[in-house]
Design a protein around this motif. Structure first.
Motif, PDB file in Angstrom:
ATOM      1  N   ASP A   1       0.648  -0.746   0.384  1.00  0.00           N
ATOM      2  CA  ASP A   1       0.276   0.036  -0.200  1.00  0.00           C
ATOM      3  C   ASP A   1       1.009   1.358  -0.003  1.00  0.00           C
ATOM      4  N   VAL A   2       2.512   0.817   0.134  1.00  0.00           N
ATOM      5  CA  VAL A   2       3.211   2.399  -0.377  1.00  0.00           C
ATOM      6  C   VAL A   2       3.163   3.058  -1.719  1.00  0.00           C
ATOM      7  N   SER A   3       2.914   4.139  -2.186  1.00  0.00           N
ATOM      8  CA  SER A   3       3.331   4.259  -3.307  1.00  0.00           C
ATOM      9  C   SER A   3       4.626   5.194  -3.183  1.00  0.00           C
ATOM     10  N   ARG A   4       5.345   4.840  -4.838  1.00  0.00           N
ATOM     11  CA  ARG A   4       6.839   5.893  -4.952  1.00  0.00           C
ATOM     12  C   ARG A   4       6.545   7.937  -4.278  1.00  0.00           C
ATOM     13  N   SER A   5       5.427   8.011  -4.270  1.00  0.00           N
ATOM     14  CA  SER A   5       4.752   9.205  -3.760  1.00  0.00           C
ATOM     15  C   SER A   5       4.981   9.600  -2.252  1.00  0.00           C
ATOM     16  N   MET A   6       4.902   8.589  -1.454  1.00  0.00           N
ATOM     17  CA  MET A   6       4.140   8.933   0.348  1.00  0.00           C
ATOM     18  C   MET A   6       6.105   8.068   0.240  1.00  0.00           C
ATOM     19  N   ILE A   7       6.760   7.077  -0.188  1.00  0.00           N
ATOM     20  CA  ILE A   7       8.790   7.358  -0.080  1.00  0.00           C
ATOM     21  C   ILE A   7       8.984   8.703   0.205  1.00  0.00           C
ATOM     22  N   HIS A   8       8.813  10.096  -1.430  1.00  0.00           N
ATOM     23  CA  HIS A   8       9.027  11.263  -1.454  1.00  0.00           C
ATOM     24  C   HIS A   8       8.733  11.802  -0.514  1.00  0.00           C
ATOM     25  N   SER A   9       7.320  11.522  -0.206  1.00  0.00           N
ATOM     26  CA  SER A   9       7.077  12.465   1.193  1.00  0.00           C
ATOM     27  C   SER A   9       7.913  12.705   2.336  1.00  0.00           C
ATOM     28  N   VAL A  10       7.739  11.277   2.611  1.00  0.00           N
ATOM     29  CA  VAL A  10       8.549  10.998   4.097  1.00  0.00           C
ATOM     30  C   VAL A  10       9.842  11.958   3.646  1.00  0.00           C
ATOM     31  N   VAL A  11      11.011  11.576   2.824  1.00  0.00           N
ATOM     32  CA  VAL A  11      12.618  11.949   2.854  1.00  0.00           C
ATOM     33  C   VAL A  11      12.256  12.908   2.839  1.00  0.00           C
ATOM     34  N   ARG A  12      11.118  13.862   2.028  1.00  0.00           N
ATOM     35  CA  ARG A  12      11.134  15.440   2.020  1.00  0.00           C
ATOM     36  C   ARG A  12      10.559  16.172   3.510  1.00  0.00           C
ATOM     37  N   SER A  13      10.219  14.824   4.285  1.00  0.00           N
ATOM     38  CA  SER A  13       9.345  14.829   5.526  1.00  0.00           C
ATOM     39  C   SER A  13       7.858  15.674   5.274  1.00  0.00           C
ATOM     40  N   SER A  14       6.865  15.891   4.127  1.00  0.00           N
ATOM     41  CA  SER A  14       6.059  16.210   3.980  1.00  0.00           C
ATOM     42  C   SER A  14       4.965  15.563   4.405  1.00  0.00           C
ATOM     43  N   ARG A  15       4.688  16.108   5.946  1.00  0.00           N
ATOM     44  CA  ARG A  15       3.192  14.704   6.063  1.00  0.00           C
ATOM     45  C   ARG A  15       2.099  14.444   5.815  1.00  0.00           C
ATOM     46  N   SER A  16       1.450  15.672   5.266  1.00  0.00           N
ATOM     47  CA  SER A  16      -0.100  16.062   4.729  1.00  0.00           C
ATOM     48  C   SER A  16      -0.447  14.999   3.708  1.00  0.00           C
ATOM     49  N   ILE A  17       0.430  15.006   2.776  1.00  0.00           N
ATOM     50  CA  ILE A  17       0.127  13.714   1.776  1.00  0.00           C
ATOM     51  C   ILE A  17       0.312  12.533   2.857  1.00  0.00           C
ATOM     52  N   LEU A  18       0.798  11.889   3.492  1.00  0.00           N
ATOM     53  CA  LEU A  18       1.043  10.771   4.505  1.00  0.00           C
ATOM     54  C   LEU A  18      -0.077  10.459   5.580  1.00  0.00           C
TER      55      LEU A  18
END
Length: 231
Positions: free
Chosen positions: A120-137
């Protein structure tokens, strides 16, 4: 035919141990068939059983309550297929952006590394975690699920991501060594089918965690207590 490692075996115990030793040496199914004189179809069948037992063993040692115990086939990540050493391995060239990549997480417990496929984890989710972007996650409800891993790997791009936060005990060297082993092993298949990637990932996990042991003897001991079954 009596074989304490393989229930319902049509091969002698001596011949099966020969196949197991060649598997422990990390030879391909074609190489094992050529050396042992056993057909590749039979060798492939036995190797799949061995890998399934390895996966069960790894699962039994995993401290995670959510590790993947399913090996259900799904659509291939590859658009180009060809005959390979394993019957269910396909050749992968470029992965389409529209095809969801296979992602797995890595974490360490005690002295062992563990892996878990994250469907259930997508590439965009990984990138959001790496960027510490919480909104999408937070909308996806996946932040905590991903952040409990020290690293995740996107197999579509063969890329390792470090997710460790400041203050976390570093496992970088361990993970880098494991990922190096895994990349090397998976590369020889020229890409993996989604239906078999879990077994190969768990085999890499097993080989890495037992890298200081005799893999053949370790497998013999495992199969002596948990024999394979052809049924």
């Amino acid at each position: 035919m009596k074989n304490k490692y393989l229930k319902g075996a049509h091969l002698s115990e001596r011949k099966f141990k020969e196949i197991l030793r060649l598997f422990a040496e990390d030879l391909t199914a074609t190489q094992i068939a050529n050396i042992s004189g056993v057909s590749r179809v039979t060798v492939n069948s036995y190797l799949k059983k061995i890998r399934q037992q390895i996966a069960r063993y790894c699962e039994s040692l995993s401290p995670s309550d959510n590790h993947n115990r399913s090996v259900a086939p799904v659509r291939s990540i590859s658009h180009t297929s060809s005959s390979a050493d394993e019957g269910d391995i396909s050749v992968k060239t470029e992965v389409s952006r529209t095809v969801k990549p296979v992602v797995f997480g890595i974490y360490r417990s005690s002295d062992r590394l563990h892996t878990e496929i994250l469907p259930d984890v997508s590439r965009s989710m990984i990138h959001s975690v790496v960027r510490s972007s919480r909104s999408i996650l937070e909308m996806q409800g996946a932040a905590e699920r991903i952040r409990r891993f020290s690293n995740v790997v996107d197999l579509g791009q063969y890329r390792l991501y470090n997710l460790e936060n400041e203050g976390t005990v570093s496992v970088a060297d361990d993970v880098d060594a494991f990922w190096g082993l895994t990349k090397h092993r998976l590369a020889k298949f020229k890409g993996l089918n989604r239906s078999t990637v879990y077994l190969h990932l768990k085999e890499c996990e097993f080989r890495y965690n037992n890298r200081n042991e005799d893999i053949y003897e370790t497998l013999l001991e495992l199969l002596k207590t948990q024999p394979l079954s052809l049924s």
